[in-house]
Design an enzyme around this catalytic site. Sequence first.
Site, short mmCIF file in Angstrom:
data_model
loop_
_atom_site.label_atom_id
_atom_site.label_comp_id
_atom_site.label_asym_id
_atom_site.label_seq_id
_atom_site.Cartn_x
_atom_site.Cartn_y
_atom_site.Cartn_z
N SER A 125 0.22 -1.17 -0.47
CA SER A 125 0.29 -0.13 -0.15
C SER A 125 0.53 1.57 0.33
O SER A 125 0.32 2.46 -0.45
CB SER A 125 -0.55 -0.15 1.44
OG SER A 125 -0.34 0.21 2.60
N ALA A 126 1.74 2.00 0.43
CA ALA A 126 2.59 2.36 0.93
C ALA A 126 2.78 3.46 -1.10
O ALA A 126 2.66 2.28 -1.96
CB ALA A 126 4.27 1.92 1.19
N GLY A 128 0.55 5.18 -0.34
CA GLY A 128 -0.24 5.56 0.06
C GLY A 128 -1.86 6.07 -0.96
O GLY A 128 -2.80 6.37 -0.34
N SER A 129 -1.33 6.21 -2.03
CA SER A 129 -2.17 6.68 -3.12
C SER A 129 -3.58 6.19 -2.83
O SER A 129 -4.20 6.29 -3.44
CB SER A 129 -1.65 6.95 -4.11
OG SER A 129 -0.98 5.46 -5.04
N LYS A 130 -2.79 5.04 -3.61
CA LYS A 130 -4.42 3.91 -4.00
C LYS A 130 -5.15 3.41 -1.85
O LYS A 130 -6.61 3.60 -2.21
CB LYS A 130 -3.78 2.45 -4.06
CG LYS A 130 -3.58 2.86 -5.29
CD LYS A 130 -3.05 1.42 -6.22
CE LYS A 130 -2.29 1.59 -7.45
NZ LYS A 130 -0.87 2.83 -7.41
N CYS A 246 2.76 -1.40 -12.61
CA CYS A 246 3.50 -0.69 -13.34
C CYS A 246 4.47 -0.98 -14.37
O CYS A 246 5.17 0.05 -14.41
CB CYS A 246 3.14 0.75 -12.65
SG CYS A 246 5.29 0.74 -11.01
#
Length: 476
Positions: A125-126, A128-130, A246
């Site tokens: 998760s870091a 934290g955008s999503k 990505c």
Amino acid sequence: MSKTISLPEAFTNHIANILPKHLNIDDFIAACSRPLRRSIRVNTLTISVPDFKQRVESKGWVLTSVPWCNTGFWLQRPADENTPLGNTAEHLAGLFYIQEASSMMPVTALTTDNQQLGVVLDVASAPGSKTTQLSAEMMNQGLLVANEYSASRIKVLSANVKRCGVRNVALTHFDGRVFGRWLPETFDSILLDAPCSGEGTIRKDPDAMKNWSLGAIEEIGSTQRELIESAFHALKPNGVLVYSTCTLSHQENQDICHHLKHTFGDAVQFESLHNLFDGADKACTEEGFLHIFPQIFDCEGFFVARIRKTASVPKLTVKKKLGKFPFNKASEKECLQLSDALSQTLQLQLPKQHSVWLRDSEVWLFPIAIEPLLKEIRFQRIGIKLADQHKKGYKWQHEAIIALTDTSSSTNSVEISSEMAKEWYMCRDIRPEAVGKGEVIVSYNGDVIGIGKWVGNRIKNGYPRELVKDTNLFDC
């Protein structure tokens, strides 16, 4: 081709071999050579999209909608605006998140059917955008378990969660491969934005492909296969897993999804994303995955697959030894005392779907949905710290004020000037014209930016040290 990027010949030959027939390598190289457009996502936990648009119109910001995210925009700022985007007043107040447009797509893919997300896992998760995007989609309800394996990135993740007013998140710090064994068939929805070779990030990082090799891709593919298997085990039957990267190579994308299908057979169902947004079919594969090359939507390269678990699969087992849980659930009397104090001092209310937990003098607010998991796995941090309890009452915490307050929910607040706001973000005490008593919510431009305490004619600053900004802040 721009001299600022490095694309090894072996890499361009590899891409040329996997490009769909309607795309060509020259356009790919040209797209990689262009600067990446700046994009942001409005944080609807703190402001609505219409209000945000109105706010930034006066600043001369031009917003262009991102087709696959109704809160995402490409941004153009006036040429003479020199303040870093992350140091603008709107960013510091948590009104938006600086996020690459393509990376907004996985959350959209997870939420596309408008079903309740329920209990959600964000495996990697870091920064934290999503995670913050998911929390906004969940409107701070339910439970979002945000995991991060890298210890150095946990702090950044936690800071972004606090800045954006998130309160339904529980943080864990594990290798993502543990969840299938520790929490089998636990989550309604899972996002696995897998660690990858980052081939799609060349427009942001000119050196991203400097050490590229097929061997490295095969090596990281092994980790991705283990992560997706674990995530599938942790998913409830009829739950949805979104796998994204990505990067561009089939070995890290389509091949990983087909490995899952080969492993679990008919329990794995690929759900097509060709109607996710207008034009999605331009990037859609035969299986219904989105394989986004940078020239298609003028963004970073990305891959997104939506997978449904149609049936239960044999569970993995693990022996658990967690140790004693350090919190105790507050009694009804303690909750009432806390609620009364919060209402009387700050005119705020405790939110629904959350419960109060105590650890020594600390008061915490947990998402109720976390309770069945407390004996199943160890958490790094749960919910938000609401207050420290002392003999005379409570000392309210910054993160709680950001997560619980909007501009209309409290009358115990003071609006400060631009110059004072800059002092506030540098963790300095301020002296407004009006004088009050006790704790007070501090706001700037109508946005809540923290909590302080009146000491004589000044407000003692309660801004967290780890969030302090001390250079090149927004213009007064």
